[in-house]
Design an enzyme around this catalytic site. Structure first.
Site, PDB file in Angstrom:
ATOM      1  N   CYS A 163      23.578  85.133  99.470  1.00  0.00           N
ATOM      2  CA  CYS A 163      24.970  84.663  99.483  1.00  0.00           C
ATOM      3  C   CYS A 163      25.977  85.746  99.103  1.00  0.00           C
ATOM      4  O   CYS A 163      27.188  85.503  99.140  1.00  0.00           O
ATOM      5  CB  CYS A 163      25.111  83.473  98.540  1.00  0.00           C
ATOM      6  N   HIS A 302      32.958  82.482  93.448  1.00  0.00           N
ATOM      7  CA  HIS A 302      31.822  82.131  94.297  1.00  0.00           C
ATOM      8  C   HIS A 302      31.751  80.603  94.390  1.00  0.00           C
ATOM      9  O   HIS A 302      31.530  80.057  95.461  1.00  0.00           O
ATOM     10  CB  HIS A 302      30.541  82.727  93.720  1.00  0.00           C
ATOM     11  N   GLU A 313      29.297  81.342  86.201  1.00  0.00           N
ATOM     12  CA  GLU A 313      30.399  82.175  86.691  1.00  0.00           C
ATOM     13  C   GLU A 313      31.625  82.006  85.797  1.00  0.00           C
ATOM     14  O   GLU A 313      32.334  82.974  85.519  1.00  0.00           O
ATOM     15  CB  GLU A 313      30.756  81.823  88.138  1.00  0.00           C
ATOM     16  N   LYS A 334      34.910  77.328  99.010  1.00  0.00           N
ATOM     17  CA  LYS A 334      33.787  76.480  99.428  1.00  0.00           C
ATOM     18  C   LYS A 334      34.105  74.993  99.306  1.00  0.00           C
ATOM     19  O   LYS A 334      33.392  74.163  99.877  1.00  0.00           O
ATOM     20  CB  LYS A 334      32.535  76.839  98.622  1.00  0.00           C
ATOM     21  N   HIS A 339      29.379  76.223 101.973  1.00  0.00           N
ATOM     22  CA  HIS A 339      28.823  77.538 101.649  1.00  0.00           C
ATOM     23  C   HIS A 339      28.290  78.189 102.921  1.00  0.00           C
ATOM     24  O   HIS A 339      27.273  77.756 103.461  1.00  0.00           O
ATOM     25  CB  HIS A 339      27.699  77.369 100.622  1.00  0.00           C
ATOM     26  N   PHE A 398      21.064  84.565  95.624  1.00  0.00           N
ATOM     27  CA  PHE A 398      19.664  84.424  95.205  1.00  0.00           C
ATOM     28  C   PHE A 398      19.036  85.810  95.118  1.00  0.00           C
ATOM     29  O   PHE A 398      19.272  86.679  95.963  1.00  0.00           O
ATOM     30  CB  PHE A 398      18.882  83.596  96.224  1.00  0.00           C
TER      31      PHE A 398
END
Length: 412
Positions: A163, A302, A313, A334, A339, A398
């Site tokens: 991502c 994010h 975050e 998002k 996403h 990830f």
């Protein structure tokens, strides 16, 4: 490293618009691109919603025969790249093609091609597999197809950091220009993995939201958030060395002034709980720009709508910004488009560019009651109209990948 880098072109394929103008107008109209999955039958699936690209017709953006040799993720990349290149108004007859490069990545590549050809092997035998299976499947082909479509012969690479792919691609392109590997770079990310394998896999990982109401599915920082909504699309930008852009009279959207990239080295899917890896990426970008956290007006987070990401975050932002975290405005794109995986960071970078241009920070839609520990200003009540000088964009992937880009309103 004293070469300044500016943004001179932008292109996007998204769940709420297939051009930047369509996308940005939809943002301002508070359109949400999330809805029932139409790409396959979800009867046996717990997850019913996705953020699909609508009304995309490849032959309207590229040669029809060429498009048939591309996976959908590559088609999205080429379409967005052509828009960005046209927007930048670069005349290749006046350019050295070896000084213009491409860094475009995809988090996954074409799972659809793998599914289709695996089914062919099972039902018809290995000799019936499409000879173009491999070039349609592998993630680097987005960069290759963009270079071919635009005639770009400089540095051409592909980043795959889940991502964080789009943000790393733009960051690495920024570095390539700083280091004089190129004068112009076409950079960004793309993805199209709304298919049985991806949805089943992410569902088994308990990463996706099983909400059936599109307005409450992607709700970053909300106390009831329960997973991300898988999306698709592409975001591509043209980065250019400043004097090169000035010499040809290019329109300059903004300047890239900082880039931070780190790894949590902690867990394959979860960010580190204290947010230290993401915090360091932000610190590096801010340090490179030679500013303080108080100078940052807005953070495009994010913000995936998963429990761990949003909380950690938030902790990272508070760790870096300290008292300044009380005044910086944070939002999550998002919440409108889901996403986009490998394309997410690039589309969010474009959101930052447009935010600087218009002095407009979009609302984090759908989020109503904040998690007790998510206590920043996430613009959940309304958009914010404000002149913006410094804007920061985060991406976390990830594998522990963290990436931050810092933009500045262009000033000569």
């Amino acid at each position: 490293m004293d070469r300044r880098v500016v943004v001179t072109g932008i292109g996007a394929i998204t769940p709420i618009g297939n051009t930047v103008d369509e996308f940005w107008n939809a943002i301002k109209e508070k359109k949400i691109g999330i809805g029932p999955i139409t790409k396959f039958d979800t009867t046996e699936y717990k997850v019913k919603l996705a953020a699909e690209v609508k009304n995309f017709v490849a032959k309207e953006h590229m040669d029809f025969k060429a498009s048939k040799r591309m996976g959908l993720f590559s088609q999205y990349a080429v379409a967005a790249a052509k828009e960005a290149f046209l927007d930048a108004k670069i005349d290749m007859k006046k350019e050295d093609p070896y000084r213009i490069g491409v860094i475009v990545g995809s988090g996954i590549g074409s799972l659809q091609t793998i599914e289709k050809e695996h089914n062919t092997i099972i039902n018809k035998g290995p000799s019936r597999v499409n000879p173009l299976m491999v070039p349609m499947m592998i993630s680097n082909m987005a960069a290759g197809n963009v270079a071919i479509s635009l005639g770009l012969k400089g540095k051409c690479t592909s980043v795959t950091t889940a991502c964080a792919t789009g943000t790393h691609s733009i960051g690495d392109a920024y570095r390539a220009i700083q280091c004089s590997d190129a004068d112009v770079m076409v950079a960004g990310g793309c993805e199209s993995s709304i298919c049985p394998t991806a949805v089943a896999g992410f569902t088994s990982l308990t990463a996706l939201s099983e909400e059936t109401n599109p307005l409450r599915a992607s709700i970053p920082f909300d106390q009831d958030r329960n997973g991300f909504v898988i999306g698709e699309g592409a975001g591509i930008v043209v980065l250019e060395e400043l004097s090169h852009a000035q010499k040809r009279g290019a329109h300059i959207y903004a300047e890239v002034v900082g880039y931070g990239a780190t790894c949590d080295a902690y867990h394959i899917t979860s960010p580190k709980e204290d947010g230290s890896g993401a915090a360091k990426a932000m610190e590096l970008a801010i340090k490179e720009a030679n500013i303080t956290p108080y100078d940052v007006d807005y953070i495009n987070a994010h913000g995936t709508s998963t429990h761990h990401n949003d909380l950690f975050e938030t902790r990272a932002i508070k760790q870096v910004f300290k008292e300044a975290s009380k005044q910086v405005i944070v939002n999550a794109t998002k919440s409108l488009i889901g996403h986009l995986l490998g394309a997410a960071g690039a589309v969010e970078f474009i959101t930052c560019v447009k935010s600087i241009e218009d002095g407009y920070i979009h609302q984090t839609l759908g989020t109503t009651i904040l998690d007790q520990e998510c206590d920043l200003n996430y613009a959940i009540d309304a958009p914010v109209k404000k002149e913006l000088k410094y804007v920061l964009s985060n991406s976390l992937g990830f594998g522990g990948h963290n990436a931050t880009l810092l933009l500045r309103k262009y000033q000569n």
